[in-house]
Write a protein that holds these residues in place. Structure first.
Motif, PDB file in Angstrom:
ATOM      1  N   PHE A 112      -8.787  63.431 116.685  1.00 31.36           N
ATOM      2  CA  PHE A 112      -8.979  64.576 117.805  1.00 31.36           C
ATOM      3  C   PHE A 112     -10.350  65.152 117.737  1.00 31.36           C
ATOM      4  O   PHE A 112     -10.766  65.674 118.826  1.00 31.36           O
ATOM      5  CB  PHE A 112      -7.817  65.367 118.163  1.00 31.36           C
ATOM      6  CG  PHE A 112      -6.673  64.726 118.777  1.00 31.36           C
ATOM      7  CD1 PHE A 112      -6.554  64.897 120.131  1.00 31.36           C
ATOM      8  CD2 PHE A 112      -5.723  64.012 117.806  1.00 31.36           C
ATOM      9  CE1 PHE A 112      -5.365  64.063 120.594  1.00 31.36           C
ATOM     10  CE2 PHE A 112      -4.625  63.553 118.564  1.00 31.36           C
ATOM     11  CZ  PHE A 112      -4.432  63.363 119.845  1.00 31.36           C
ATOM     12  N   HIS A 115     -12.344  62.648 119.639  1.00 34.01           N
ATOM     13  CA  HIS A 115     -12.189  62.449 121.051  1.00 34.01           C
ATOM     14  C   HIS A 115     -11.775  63.620 121.798  1.00 34.01           C
ATOM     15  O   HIS A 115     -11.734  63.551 123.185  1.00 34.01           O
ATOM     16  CB  HIS A 115     -10.843  61.535 121.292  1.00 34.01           C
ATOM     17  CG  HIS A 115     -11.052  60.212 120.768  1.00 34.01           C
ATOM     18  ND1 HIS A 115     -11.042  59.856 118.971  1.00 34.01           N
ATOM     19  CD2 HIS A 115     -11.464  59.141 121.295  1.00 34.01           C
ATOM     20  CE1 HIS A 115     -11.384  58.541 118.984  1.00 34.01           C
ATOM     21  NE2 HIS A 115     -11.744  58.207 120.343  1.00 34.01           N
ATOM     22  N   LYS A 116     -11.427  64.666 121.153  1.00 34.48           N
ATOM     23  CA  LYS A 116     -11.234  65.939 121.966  1.00 34.48           C
ATOM     24  C   LYS A 116     -11.815  67.282 121.177  1.00 34.48           C
ATOM     25  O   LYS A 116     -11.279  67.901 120.754  1.00 34.48           O
ATOM     26  CB  LYS A 116      -9.827  66.288 122.216  1.00 34.48           C
ATOM     27  CG  LYS A 116      -9.023  65.510 123.379  1.00 34.48           C
ATOM     28  CD  LYS A 116      -7.698  66.072 123.626  1.00 34.48           C
ATOM     29  CE  LYS A 116      -7.285  65.271 124.842  1.00 34.48           C
ATOM     30  NZ  LYS A 116      -5.789  65.762 125.099  1.00 34.48           N
ATOM     31  N   GLU A 118     -13.059  69.643 122.270  1.00 35.20           N
ATOM     32  CA  GLU A 118     -12.854  70.944 122.678  1.00 35.20           C
ATOM     33  C   GLU A 118     -11.549  71.676 122.007  1.00 35.20           C
ATOM     34  O   GLU A 118     -11.475  73.014 121.949  1.00 35.20           O
ATOM     35  CB  GLU A 118     -12.752  71.002 124.313  1.00 35.20           C
ATOM     36  CG  GLU A 118     -11.393  70.323 124.842  1.00 35.20           C
ATOM     37  CD  GLU A 118     -11.710  68.667 124.862  1.00 35.20           C
ATOM     38  OE1 GLU A 118     -12.517  68.155 124.273  1.00 35.20           O
ATOM     39  OE2 GLU A 118     -10.647  67.990 125.388  1.00 35.20           O
ATOM     40  N   ILE A 119     -10.742  70.814 121.416  1.00 33.06           N
ATOM     41  CA  ILE A 119      -9.771  71.527 120.583  1.00 33.06           C
ATOM     42  C   ILE A 119     -10.186  72.115 119.278  1.00 33.06           C
ATOM     43  O   ILE A 119     -10.805  71.304 118.365  1.00 33.06           O
ATOM     44  CB  ILE A 119      -8.763  70.474 120.032  1.00 33.06           C
ATOM     45  CG1 ILE A 119      -8.096  69.917 121.302  1.00 33.06           C
ATOM     46  CG2 ILE A 119      -7.675  71.271 119.364  1.00 33.06           C
ATOM     47  CD1 ILE A 119      -7.022  69.026 121.307  1.00 33.06           C
ATOM     48  N   ALA A 168      -2.210  72.863 124.764  1.00 31.74           N
ATOM     49  CA  ALA A 168      -3.367  72.161 125.117  1.00 31.74           C
ATOM     50  C   ALA A 168      -4.099  72.055 123.581  1.00 31.74           C
ATOM     51  O   ALA A 168      -5.070  71.259 123.390  1.00 31.74           O
ATOM     52  CB  ALA A 168      -4.703  73.024 125.795  1.00 31.74           C
ATOM     53  N   GLU A 169      -3.684  72.736 122.432  1.00 27.49           N
ATOM     54  CA  GLU A 169      -4.154  72.449 121.189  1.00 27.49           C
ATOM     55  C   GLU A 169      -3.429  71.507 120.221  1.00 27.49           C
ATOM     56  O   GLU A 169      -3.860  71.197 119.273  1.00 27.49           O
ATOM     57  CB  GLU A 169      -4.271  73.704 120.369  1.00 27.49           C
ATOM     58  CG  GLU A 169      -4.814  74.792 121.210  1.00 27.49           C
ATOM     59  CD  GLU A 169      -6.303  74.625 120.949  1.00 27.49           C
ATOM     60  OE1 GLU A 169      -7.097  74.960 119.955  1.00 27.49           O
ATOM     61  OE2 GLU A 169      -7.067  74.453 122.105  1.00 27.49           O
ATOM     62  N   ILE A 171      -2.100  68.454 118.628  1.00 28.77           N
ATOM     63  CA  ILE A 171      -2.596  67.113 118.291  1.00 28.77           C
ATOM     64  C   ILE A 171      -1.553  66.166 117.627  1.00 28.77           C
ATOM     65  O   ILE A 171      -1.729  64.871 117.811  1.00 28.77           O
ATOM     66  CB  ILE A 171      -3.751  67.104 117.485  1.00 28.77           C
ATOM     67  CG1 ILE A 171      -3.516  67.717 116.064  1.00 28.77           C
ATOM     68  CG2 ILE A 171      -5.070  67.859 118.254  1.00 28.77           C
ATOM     69  CD1 ILE A 171      -4.510  67.386 114.962  1.00 28.77           C
TER      70      ILE A 171
END
Ligand SMILES: Cc1ncc(COP(=O)(O)O)c(C=O)c1O
Length: 477
Positions: A112, A115-116, A118-119, A168-169, A171
């Motif tokens: 993550f 890939h993300k 922003e987390i 949203a956080e 994973i």
């Protein structure tokens, strides 16, 4: 102690080791419900022989020991097939369930991160029955653990409450097949589907059940899907040093594909040494556990594992019936494999454990938590088969004896000490509590109930702190 100036006589050393072992729990008695998974002398001896043959080989570098790479890939292939993974499924051999879980959480975190990005503060959602190893991973890797209480009757993960906890956080999510303590299987199909729908990594903790449950299914048990047939399962841990009876230090962590597994690994080249590439946590490690696991699976073979499963299933059934027939006890939930917990509303379970110990049985307490009372856990095994009636008879005697014993005396004294000194000072003087409880030089008193009652009366945070203080004292020469 100091290193002797001259090397000592072998026999003298062995004598000393024997003397050190005298208070260890005797797992050969068939009266221990946990810690050692004993398949009998022949398989044990075979495992040790192979272990010794590879003990000195170093799995640090597979280019130097291609045999170890080959053994690991063979082993992963056997386990992947057992858990219905296709040829995309990748994995590694690890030192145990905890390492497998640590690696899965680290892989998810690093996946993550890429890939993300922003987390910033990743979270994982865990049922309250999830093994403590996930919390260790949370602690090590900076992932916040969000614990969702399980259903208080079935002890299974609560899917709707899990859904509500997703942010949203989030994973990572996990479920157990089965959970260690109550031995129930979480609704893995629903949980993993939820994770898939929300783009969250899902891990099945099949450390206990991954090897055994497929055999239970073949024996006619209605075992729900928990493995790679479920498209939402990203990773899975399965221990071999448990019901596969391989020597200790043996687990496998599997990933749906090599792309996910990649995030588990570590490579480092920015120093004045060799480039270190570690697929798992350890660097230098003995080839013994891996070779022994590979060999034991092949030595025992599928048909024998199936017949072992049959024996364990029958033993669990008999023990369960015995506990249910003993009027003062009840089973927690509806255990689905070989693990169960039981408790009592009117008898002090810590006294039952002591009384069983005096009668030669080793059984394990769990403290009360989130509305579930303190209970006794059994991991039932091959070595317990044939001793079910003796166990139940002694359990009944222990319950009767426990009813006559006083409860709560040390709790009151400790409460007074704590009130007088305050929590912090009390913790700093953990030695006083030990002295009061009769713990001397690391040796435990015959009766642990007073100590267990004190620990049970504490809130979990205080319990953790107290046990850390105590352990810090124990591991000190
Ligand atoms: C369900 C489950 N997960 C993980 C673990 C951790 O395994 P280990 O003790 O091999 O690290 C255990 C251990 O009993 C377990 O029962």
């Amino acid at each position: 102690m100091q290193i002797p100036s001259a090397g000592m006589d072998r026999d003298a050393i062995f004598d000393q080791l024997t003397e050190y072992k005298k208070d260890d729990v005797d797992w050969t008695s068939g009266r221990v419900f946990g810690y050692v998974f004993d398949p009998g002398a022949d398989i044990l001896a075979f495992g040790k022989e192979v272990y010794n043959r590879f003990l000195t080989e170093n799995a640090l570098d597979f280019t130097v020991y291609p045999s170890l790479l080959r053994l690991e890939n063979d082993l992963v292939a056997m386990i992947r097939r057992h858990l219905r993974g296709n040829d995309q499924v990748a994995g590694n051999f690890t030192s145990g369930g905890t390492e497998s879980i640590l690696l899965a959480v680290k892989a998810a975190r690093d996946y993550f991160r890429e890939h993300k990005p922003e987390i910033e503060n990743p979270e994982m959602i865990l049922p309250s029955t999830a093994h403590a190893a996930f919390h260790k991973a949370a602690h090590y890797f900076g992932v916040k653990a969000v614990t969702v209480p399980v259903d208080p009757k079935t002890f299974r993960a609560d899917v709707e409450e899990t859904r509500r906890c997703i942010t949203a956080e989030t994973i990572f999510m996990a479920g157990s097949a089965p959970s260690y303590t109550q031995g129930v299987i979480d609704p893995i199909a629903e949980l993993s589907a939820l994770a898939e729908e929300r783009g969250i990594w899902f891990h099945t903790d099949a450390c206990m059940g991954g090897f055994l449950l497929p055999y239970f299914r073949r024996l006619g048990r209605d075992v729900p899907d928990f493995d790679f047939v479920l498209p939402g399962v990203s990773s899975l841990s399965v221990d071999l040093h448990k019901y596969a009876y391989t020597p200790k230090g043996a687990s496998v962590v599997l990933y749906r594909n090599p792309e996910l597994r990649k995030y588990q690994m570590f490579a480092f080249s920015r120093w004045l040494g060799y480039t270190m590439i570690n697929p798992t946590v350890q660097s230098t490690k003995s080839g013994g556990p891996l070779a022994a696991a590979w060999a034991v699976l092949r030595y025992v073979g599928d048909e024998n594992y199936l017949s072992f499963a049959q024996k364990k299933m029958a033993a669990t059934q008999r023990i369960r019936q015995g506990i249910e027939a003993a009027g003062d006890l009840y089973i927690l939930g509806d255990p689905e494999m070989t693990l169960l917990s039981f408790s009592s509303d009117n008898v002090n379970i810590f006294h039952i454990i002591d009384e069983m110990r005096i009668r030669g049985w080793y059984i394990q307490p769990s403290f009360s938590f989130q509305g579930t009372c303190a209970n006794i856990h059994l991991s039932i095994n091959l070595s317990n088969a044939g001793r079910e009636d003796a166990f139940v008879a002694d359990l009944n005697k222990s319950v009767e004896a426990a009813k006559k014993l006083p409860s709560g005396t040390l709790v009151k004294e400790v409460q007074k000490m704590m009130d007088a000194s305050g929590r912090q000072a009390f913790l700093e003087n953990a030695g006083d509590l030990l002295a009061l409880a009769g713990v001397a030089g690391g040796a435990m008193p015959e009766r642990m109930a007073p100590i267990n009652e004190v620990l049970d009366a504490m809130d979990p945070e205080m319990r953790e702190k107290m046990l850390l203080e105590v352990t810090n004292r124990f591991f000190h020469p």
